[in-house]
Every structure is written in structure tokens, then in C-alpha cells.
Design an enzyme around this catalytic site. Structure first.
Site, PDB file in Angstrom:
ATOM      1  N   TYR A  81      76.552  55.041   0.874  1.00 58.23           N
ATOM      2  CA  TYR A  81      75.252  54.412   0.635  1.00 58.23           C
ATOM      3  C   TYR A  81      74.337  55.257  -0.229  1.00 58.23           C
ATOM      4  O   TYR A  81      73.131  55.329   0.013  1.00 58.23           O
ATOM      5  CB  TYR A  81      74.562  54.096   1.985  1.00 58.23           C
ATOM      6  CG  TYR A  81      75.454  53.264   2.885  1.00 58.23           C
ATOM      7  CD1 TYR A  81      75.688  51.925   2.582  1.00 58.23           C
ATOM      8  CD2 TYR A  81      76.089  53.826   3.987  1.00 58.23           C
ATOM      9  CE1 TYR A  81      76.540  51.165   3.368  1.00 58.23           C
ATOM     10  CE2 TYR A  81      76.941  53.063   4.781  1.00 58.23           C
ATOM     11  CZ  TYR A  81      77.153  51.741   4.462  1.00 58.23           C
ATOM     12  OH  TYR A  81      77.991  51.001   5.236  1.00 58.23           O
ATOM     13  N   TYR A 139      75.970  43.410  11.260  1.00 59.60           N
ATOM     14  CA  TYR A 139      76.684  44.267  10.303  1.00 59.60           C
ATOM     15  C   TYR A 139      78.165  44.176  10.608  1.00 59.60           C
ATOM     16  O   TYR A 139      78.587  44.372  11.748  1.00 59.60           O
ATOM     17  CB  TYR A 139      76.225  45.734  10.409  1.00 59.60           C
ATOM     18  CG  TYR A 139      77.043  46.622   9.496  1.00 59.60           C
ATOM     19  CD1 TYR A 139      76.811  46.632   8.118  1.00 59.60           C
ATOM     20  CD2 TYR A 139      78.109  47.381   9.988  1.00 59.60           C
ATOM     21  CE1 TYR A 139      77.600  47.403   7.266  1.00 59.60           C
ATOM     22  CE2 TYR A 139      78.898  48.149   9.144  1.00 59.60           C
ATOM     23  CZ  TYR A 139      78.638  48.150   7.784  1.00 59.60           C
ATOM     24  OH  TYR A 139      79.427  48.889   6.945  1.00 59.60           O
ATOM     25  N   ASP A 148      83.048  41.142  16.947  1.00 60.23           N
ATOM     26  CA  ASP A 148      83.219  42.416  16.250  1.00 60.23           C
ATOM     27  C   ASP A 148      82.800  43.523  17.217  1.00 60.23           C
ATOM     28  O   ASP A 148      81.611  43.763  17.410  1.00 60.23           O
ATOM     29  CB  ASP A 148      82.358  42.404  14.982  1.00 60.23           C
ATOM     30  CG  ASP A 148      82.385  43.743  14.240  1.00 60.23           C
ATOM     31  OD1 ASP A 148      82.913  44.725  14.799  1.00 60.23           O
ATOM     32  OD2 ASP A 148      81.862  43.789  13.110  1.00 60.23           O
ATOM     33  N   LYS A 161      86.482  52.240  14.842  1.00 63.48           N
ATOM     34  CA  LYS A 161      85.644  53.408  15.158  1.00 63.48           C
ATOM     35  C   LYS A 161      86.225  54.285  16.275  1.00 63.48           C
ATOM     36  O   LYS A 161      87.010  55.169  15.996  1.00 63.48           O
ATOM     37  CB  LYS A 161      84.217  52.956  15.415  1.00 63.48           C
ATOM     38  CG  LYS A 161      83.551  52.496  14.107  1.00 63.48           C
ATOM     39  CD  LYS A 161      82.039  52.521  14.161  1.00 63.48           C
ATOM     40  CE  LYS A 161      81.444  52.489  12.771  1.00 63.48           C
ATOM     41  NZ  LYS A 161      80.997  51.174  12.317  1.00 63.48           N
TER      42      LYS A 161
HETATM   43  C1  PLP Z   1      81.385  50.318  11.271  1.00 56.93           C
HETATM   44  C2  PLP Z   1      81.458  48.873  11.521  1.00 56.93           C
HETATM   45  C3  PLP Z   1      82.275  48.030  10.738  1.00 56.93           C
HETATM   46  C4  PLP Z   1      83.058  48.543   9.546  1.00 56.93           C
HETATM   47  O1  PLP Z   1      84.017  49.483   9.906  1.00 56.93           O
HETATM   48  P1  PLP Z   1      84.569  50.507   8.786  1.00 56.93           P
HETATM   49  O2  PLP Z   1      85.636  51.265   9.507  1.00 56.93           O
HETATM   50  O3  PLP Z   1      83.411  51.357   8.386  1.00 56.93           O
HETATM   51  O4  PLP Z   1      85.088  49.681   7.666  1.00 56.93           O
HETATM   52  C5  PLP Z   1      82.305  46.692  11.056  1.00 56.93           C
HETATM   53  N1  PLP Z   1      81.602  46.196  12.088  1.00 56.93           N
HETATM   54  C6  PLP Z   1      80.827  46.983  12.871  1.00 56.93           C
HETATM   55  C7  PLP Z   1      80.107  46.374  14.030  1.00 56.93           C
HETATM   56  C8  PLP Z   1      80.713  48.331  12.609  1.00 56.93           C
HETATM   57  O5  PLP Z   1      79.927  49.097  13.368  1.00 56.93           O
END
Ligand code: PLP
Length: 426
Positions: free
Chosen positions: A18, A146, A247, A276
Site C-alpha cells: 500500500y 475487505y 471470509d 492468515k
Molecule cells: C488479509 C485478508 C484477505 C486477503 O488475504 P491475503 O493473504 O493478504 O491475500 C482477505 N480477506 C480478509 C478478511 C483478510 O483479512
């Protein structure tokens, strides 16, 4: 090379997240990390408040994870996943199917969170194609979300935070409803649920799926909502022939106080993404899990395959360390640890309530947030936090922390003191 030489090369060649190129703020040079501490090239040590963006739930250089990685490297670091399989990936898929909400049976391993969202979306679009309903290809989400930085995930990020203006004409145009009313403990607002219902019903013919972050909207604004909205989404999507994607890339593996945020609501989505903390922050890996109904639908279609297969799919090193990380989490009393971290954050951040410039103080699970009435001065924030011996990475108007679960009480106190100091000065 000296630290100064390294940083000069960094400024010249390395693009950071970023940021512009060259970057405007010099990054800190890290030479090592152990436990909950990052060691800098100048000898300073910082308590990590960020778990390297939600991922290092067990801290750094954990002996169990280090051993799992070394042991797997002694067998094989990688083999292609087309036509071949191996125990680390098999064990991981079976474990994920077992510990995620009931009904998520099939696991697609991939490289990163964003890619897992791509796969989840592909699964949903292809499911409807296979069923002869190709018109169902749009997504609906609530604002403030996000879901990653590649194009389809970007299209369901918050339109303002995700800079949709910049990408008009390039991003697929998805459907947005207002962000869910804030507050984990605020009972569901029926008029908001009615809005969800109206939008889902009106667009059912073109909707492939609803995609949301359950309970915690992370990088879109660190907002919490009541799990009742997830139950409402489950009922509405089912009633309208629309799939539901959760997600859980940020929320998975205990962060919100339940193993998965969906567990707060007791619902199973059709597709669930994790990432993550999956590998305890050691290596990049994510997964999209789906129900048998989704898998069967795709596999009975005109093109009866899911055409996706990253080169490093199922990477054995990442899978082995993920297995070790999940094992480590489940064999300890992680609920008590998360509760202890939550209480430490709540107590330490209480000092910020009522400070000039502080709009809101909130916490959930092992997440603590200070929201200001102005954007944080990032350079100053880093200065103030590091002077307190702490690593924080605020964004926009948010100073937040999600420390490793094994963070000691005195380190936790340092983190909250640093957050309060940043709120006062930056
Ligand atoms: C970090 C994140 C992503 C993207 O994951 P990356 O491994 O950075 O591509 C997608 N959704 C959520 C909720 C996230 O916190």
C-alpha cells in the site's frame, strides 16, 4: 551489508504494501523475531501487537512450529499437486473439514487469502453455470468489507476503502447494502434485516452468492456486528437460491473468541475461506472449503472440473506447519488465552475512553481497537509506539492490536499503553 546500505537498497528497489515507489516512510529493518518480540537491526526489541497481520497467533520461532518445518524440509519441500498427493495436505484438509462448521467437506488449498476468495467466487459462479443458470453471476455484500487485493476480491471490498472510483469499468460491478449496524452485543435491527431481505429477493435472479466477513470486518474498518445478521443471511440466501461465502481469513483460529466466527452464529456457509493464521504466520497458504452440494453441482456440470491449480498448491512445508499450528492451538486452552488477551486489551484501552480525539474504544476476542476522529499520522504513530517498545501498524483512523495468544500480561500492558499514547499524540 550494513543496515544503512540495506535500507538504501530497499528504498531503491523494494515495493512495500500500500505504498508509492519509492516509499515515503522508511520501514524498520528486522533481523529476527522470537516469542512475541521483533528484533531490529539497531538492537531494539519491540513487542508485536499485530501478529504480523493476524497470522502469528503463536508468536515467532515457536519450537513446535520450527520443528515441524525442519522435519518436513528433511522429507520434501514441495511437489506438484496435480496427480500427486501427500500426508501434510491430506491431514490438513481432513482437519479443516473437521474443525470448521458442519457440512464443509471439501478443501481447496491455495496460495494466499486473496486467491482463496477468487476460488470461492469461482466455485459459486461455476455452480450456477453447471446448474444451467449462468445469469446468476453477481455478488452481494455489505459495505465496510475487505476481501483481498486481486480484482474479484477488490470488487467486493468496501467501494470507498477499495477505491472503486479508480477502477470503474475494470472491476465487476457488485451489489452493496449498507454495513451491518455496529456492535457485537447490539441485538439485530429488524429494519436492517428487512433491507437485506429486500435486496437479496430483488436480485435473486442475478445473484450467485452473498460474501461477508462474519462478526468482524477487519481491514475495512475493524467493525464488529451481531452474529444474528449471519443467521439472517443464511436464511435469506437459502430461501432465495443464493450461495453464502464467509471470509474467515482474519477471524479464523480463535481470534474472535470462537474457533471460527461462524460458530458465534451456529451457521454453515456454502463456502468458507481461511488463511492468515492457518500456518501460524510461517508461510503463505489459504483454503476455500465448500459443501458437498457445491462440489457436486460443479462436478456434474458441462465443464465438470474446477479449473484452478496454483503451482504451489498444497505446499508440503506450509501444510506441515499448518498442521502443527492447528495442533498447538487445539491442544491448549486457547479459549482462556483469548479471553485473557481480550480482558487485558479491554482494561488497558479503557484509559483511552473520553480522550480528546478518541471516537470509540472496542474489543472482541483477542482484538482491541481505538477509533479516532481523524486519520492517524503514521510516521508519528510508529515513533510513539516504538518509543514504548511496541510494534503497531495503525491505518486510517484506527489504532488496533491483535497480539499473539501467548502474549504475557506485562507485554499486553505495554501494547495497550502504546496504543493509548499513539491516540494522544498521533
Ligand atoms: C488479509 C485478508 C484477505 C486477503 O488475504 P491475503 O493473504 O493478504 O491475500 C482477505 N480477506 C480478509 C478478511 C483478510 O483479512
Amino acid at each position: 551489508m550494513t543496515p544503512a546500505e540495506l535500507l538504501a537498497l530497499d528504498a531503491r528497489h523494494v515495493w512495500h504494501p500500500y505504498g508509492p515507489m519509492p516509499g515515503r516512510v522508511e520501514p524498520l529493518l528486522v533481523t529476527g523475531a522470537a516469542g512475541v518480540r521483533l528484533r531490529l537491526a539497531d538492537g531494539r526489541e519491540l513487542v508485536d501487537g499485530m501478529s504480523s497481520w493476524w497470522s502469528a497467533i503463536h508468536g515467532y520461532r515457536h519450537p513446535v512450529l520450527d520443528a515441524a518445518l525442519a522435519e518436513q524440509a528433511g522429507r520434501m519441500s514441495h511437489v506438484m499437486f496435480g496427480g500427486l498427493t501427500h500426508e501434510p495436505a491430506i491431514a490438513l484438509a481432513a482437519t479443516l473439514a473437521e474443525i470448521t462448521p458442519d457440512g464443509l467437506e471439501h478443501v481447496f488449498l491455495c496460495d494466499s487469502g486473496s486467491v482463496s476468495i477468487e476460488v470461492a467466487i469461482k466455485m459459486c459462479l461455476q455452480y450456477w453455470r453447471s446448474l444451467g443458470r449462468p445469469g446468476k453471476r453477481r455478488l452481494l455484500t455489505w459495505r465496510g468489507g475487505y476481501h483481498g487485493d486481486t480484482f474479484h476480491p477488490m470488487s467486493v471490498c468496501d467501494p470507498d476503502g477499495g477505491m472503486h472510483g479508480l477502477w470503474r469499468g475494470t472491476l465487476p460491478e457488485q451489489l452493496f447494502v449498507p454495513a451491518p449496524p455496529a456492535g457485537f452485543d447490539s441485538p439485530p435491527d429488524q429494519s436492517y434485516v428487512d433491507t437485506l431481505a429486500a435486496e437479496i429477493e430483488r436480485h435473486a435472479g442475478e445473484l450467485a452468492a452473498v460474501i461477508v466477513e462474519p462478526v468482524v470486518q477487519g481491514a475495512g474498518g475493524m467493525r464488529f456486528h451481531h452474529p444474528g445478521y449471519l443467521r439472517a443471511l443464511r436464511e435469506l440466501t437459502e430461501a432465495n437460491d443464493v450461495l453464502l461465502i464467509f471470509d474467515e481469513i482474519a477471524t479464523g483460529f480463535g481470534r474472535t473468541g470462537e474457533l471460527f466466527a461462524a460458530d458465534h452464529a451456529g451457521v454453515t456457509p456454502d463456502v468458507l475461506c481461511v488463511g492468515k493464521a492457518l500456518t501460524g504466520g510461517y508461510l503463505t497458504m489459504a483454503a476455500a472449503l465448500c459443501t458437498s452440494a457445491v462440489a457436486d453441482g460443479i462436478s456434474r456440470g458441462e465443464v465438470p472440473v474446477l479449473a484452478h491449480g496454483p503451482t504451489f498448491m498444497g505446499n508440503p512445508l506450509a501444510a506441515a506447519v499448518a498442521n502443527a499450528s492447528i495442533g498447538l492451538l487445539l491442544e491448549q486452552d486457547w479459549r482462556t488465552s483469548v479471553r485473557r488477551i481480550g480482558a487485558g486489551l479491554r482494561d488497558g484501552l479503557a484509559a483511552a475512553a473520553g480522550l480528546p480525539g478518541v471516537l470509540d474504544v472496542r474489543s472482541l476476542g483477542a482484538i482491541g481497537v481505538l477509533q479516532l476522529d481523524h486519520p492517524v499520522d503514521m510516521r508519528l504513530a510508529t515513533e510513539v509506539a516504538t518509543a514504548h517498545g511496541v510494534w503497531l501498524r495503525p491505518f486510517r483512523d484506527l489504532i488496533y492490536a491483535m497480539p499473539p495468544y501467548l502474549t504475557a500480561d506485562e507485554d499486553l500492558a505495554a501494547i495497550t499503553a502504546a496504543m493509548v499514547a499513539v491516540a494522544q499524540k498521533a
